[in-house]
Design an enzyme around this catalytic site. Structure first.
Site, PDB file in Angstrom:
ATOM      1  CB  ALA A 123      -0.737   0.157   1.043  1.00 55.12           C
ATOM      2  CD  GLU A 239       7.650  -1.878  -8.912  1.00 52.39           C
ATOM      3  OE1 GLU A 239       6.068  -1.707  -8.213  1.00 52.39           O
ATOM      4  OE2 GLU A 239       7.657  -1.564  -6.850  1.00 52.39           O
TER       5      GLU A 239
END
Length: 381
Positions: A123, A239
Site C-alpha cells: 500500500a 519491481e
C-alpha cells in the site's frame, strides 16, 4: 536463454506447464468477469513460487531476479492479470518483508505468505499521490506501544483479498519522514473500501484501502521511523525488472499468434504470410522480441551478480512495455477484423500491457530518471 542454469531451465519448464494448464484456459473468462484466479494462486504456493526470492529459512526458494522474471515471463504469456497479482504478492509484499523486516517479523509473516495461506499487497499509492509517492499523506502517529494510521491508499493490487498490507505512511512533515508498517487484515480501523474497474488487468483485483485510526502495534513497524525511502529504493529496481517480464510474455504470445495466423489465413489465393507487408510485421516483431529477451535477462543476471543499477532498471521498464504495446498493435493489424474482435485475445493483451507503461513508474518518470542521472554523471567535475 543459453545462459540459464539447470535450476532456471527446470523452473521455466515447470511454470510454463502450470501457466498453460492453470492460467491460460480461464484467462478470457476471468478478464470478462473481473474474477481473481485464487485457486491457481494457492497452487502457486504449493509449488514454492510465492516466496521465490525469500529465504529458505522461512519456506522460500532463495532465488534471484532471473528466476522471478522467468515466472513473470511464462505467466505473462498465459494471463498477464494473474501475473500482476503474483508480482504484487511476491515482489511488492514478500520480497519487501524479506529485505527490510526484522527476523521476528519475517518469522511471523513470511511462512503463511509463502504457502499461499495468506495473500499480500503493498500500500503506497494514494488518491492524490501517484508518481509523487513521497508526497503521501497517510499519517501514522505514535501513542505508546501503538501507532494510529489515518488516510487511504488507492490502486492497490490484491487489496480485496489481502491478509497482509506492507504499508507506507508519513510520520513527520519532512519529505523523507516516511515509515513502513505491516498491517494485518482485521486491524481495528483498517478496511477494504471498494473495487476499481479497469481497462485491462481485469482479473487482478484492484481497490482502495482505508485507515481510520487504525491501531497498529509498534512491533509491526518495519525498521525505524524515516526508513521508508530506503525501503522503496531497495525494491524498486527488482519491481521494474520483473514487471517488464510480464510485457515480454505478452510480446511472445503476440508473435506466436501472428506466426500461426499468417500461415493459416488466406487472401487472394495464398496465405497472408506470403505477402511482404505481413512478413515485415513478423520480421520486426520477432527482432524486437529477441532484443527484449536478451536485454531483460542480461540485466537480470547482472542484478543477481550484484551489479544493480537504477538507470538500467528504468531503461528496461521504459523499453519493454513500450515495445510490447507496439507489438500488440501490430499483431491486431495483422489479424485484421479478427484481431479487433474479442474472439482473439490480442485486444486483451493490449489492454493488459498498457498498465505496465503506468505501474511501477510511468514511462515519463522512467525518462526523467534515465536522463537526469546520465546528464548529472556527464557534467564536468
Amino acid at each position: 536463454m543459453w545462459f540459464f542454469n539447470d535450476e532456471e531451465r527446470e523452473l521455466q519448464n515447470m511454470v510454463r506447464e502450470f501457466a498453460l494448464n492453470e492460467l491460460a484456459p480461464v484467462a478470457t473468462e476471468h478478464d470478462e468477469e473481473e474474477k481473481f484466479n485464487i485457486s491457481a494462486f494457492k497452487k502457486m504456493g504449493e509449488l514454492g513460487l510465492l516466496g521465490i526470492t525469500a529465504d529458505p529459512l522461512y519456506g522460500g526458494s532463495g532465488l534471484g531476479a532471473t528466476a522471478a522474471t522467468i515466472v513473470m515471463d511464462e505467466f505473462g504469456y498465459a494471463c498477464a492479470s494473474s501475473t500482476l497479482s503474483y508480482l504484487a504478492h511476491t515482489i511488492l509484499c514478500v520480497n519487501n518483508i524479506q529485505n527490510n523486516a526484522s527476523p521476528l517479523q519475517k518469522q511471523k509473516y513470511l511462512p503463511k505468505l509463502i504457502t499461499g495461506e495468506h495473500i499480500g499487497c503493498m500500500a503506497m499509492t494514494e488518491p492524490d499521490f501517484g508518481s509523487d509517492a513521497v508526497g503521501m499523506q497517510t499519517r501514522a502517529k505514535r501513542d505508546g506501544d501503538y501507532y494510529f494510521l489515518n488516510g487511504s491508499k488507492m490502486w492497490i493490487t490484491n487489496a480485496e483479498f489481502a491478509d497482509v498490507a506492507y504499508t507506507y505512511t508519513r510520520t513527520g512533515d519532512g519529505k523523507k519522514d516516511l515509515t513502513t508498517f505491516i498491517v494485518e487484515k482485521g486491524t481495528p480501523g483498517f478496511y477494504f473500501s471498494n473495487s476499481l474497474h479497469k481497462m485491462g488487468m481485469r482479473a487482478s483485483p484492484t481497490g482502495e484501502l482505508v485507515f481510520e485510526n487504525a491501531k497498529v502495534p509498534l512491533e509491526n513497524r518495519v525498521g525505524e521511523e524515516g526508513d521508508s525511502i530506503y525501503h522503496m529504493m531497495k525494491n524498486l529496481e527488482l519491481e521494474r525488472i520483473t514487471i517488464s517480464g510480464i510485457s515480454l510474455g505478452i510480446a511472445r504470445a503476440c508473435l506466436d499468434m501472428c506466426l500461426k495466423y499468417a500461415n493459416e489465413r488466406k487472401q487472394f489465393g495464398k496465405t497472408i504470410g506470403q505477402f511482404q507487408m505481413m512478413q515485415k510485421i513478423i520480421a520486426d516483431m520477432s527482432t524486437n522480441v529477441e532484443m527484449m529477451k536478451h536485454f531483460l535477462y542480461s540485466v537480470c543476471k547482472d542484478y543477481d551478480h550484484g551489479n544493480k543499477g537504477r538507470v538500467v532498471a528504468a531503461q528496461i521498464k521504459l523499453a519493454l512495455p513500450r515495445l510490447t504495446t507496439q507489438i500488440c498493435l501490430d499483431a491486431i493489424q495483422l489479424h485484421g477484423g479478427m484481431g479487433y474482435s474479442r474472439e482473439f485475445p490480442l485486444e486483451r493483451f493490449l489492454r493488459d500491457n498498457k498498465l505496465n507503461e503506468i505501474g511501477a513508474g510511468t514511462n515519463e518518470v522512467m525518462v526523467m530518471i534515465i536522463a537526469k542521472t546520465l546528464l548529472r554523471e556527464a557534467m564536468p567535475q
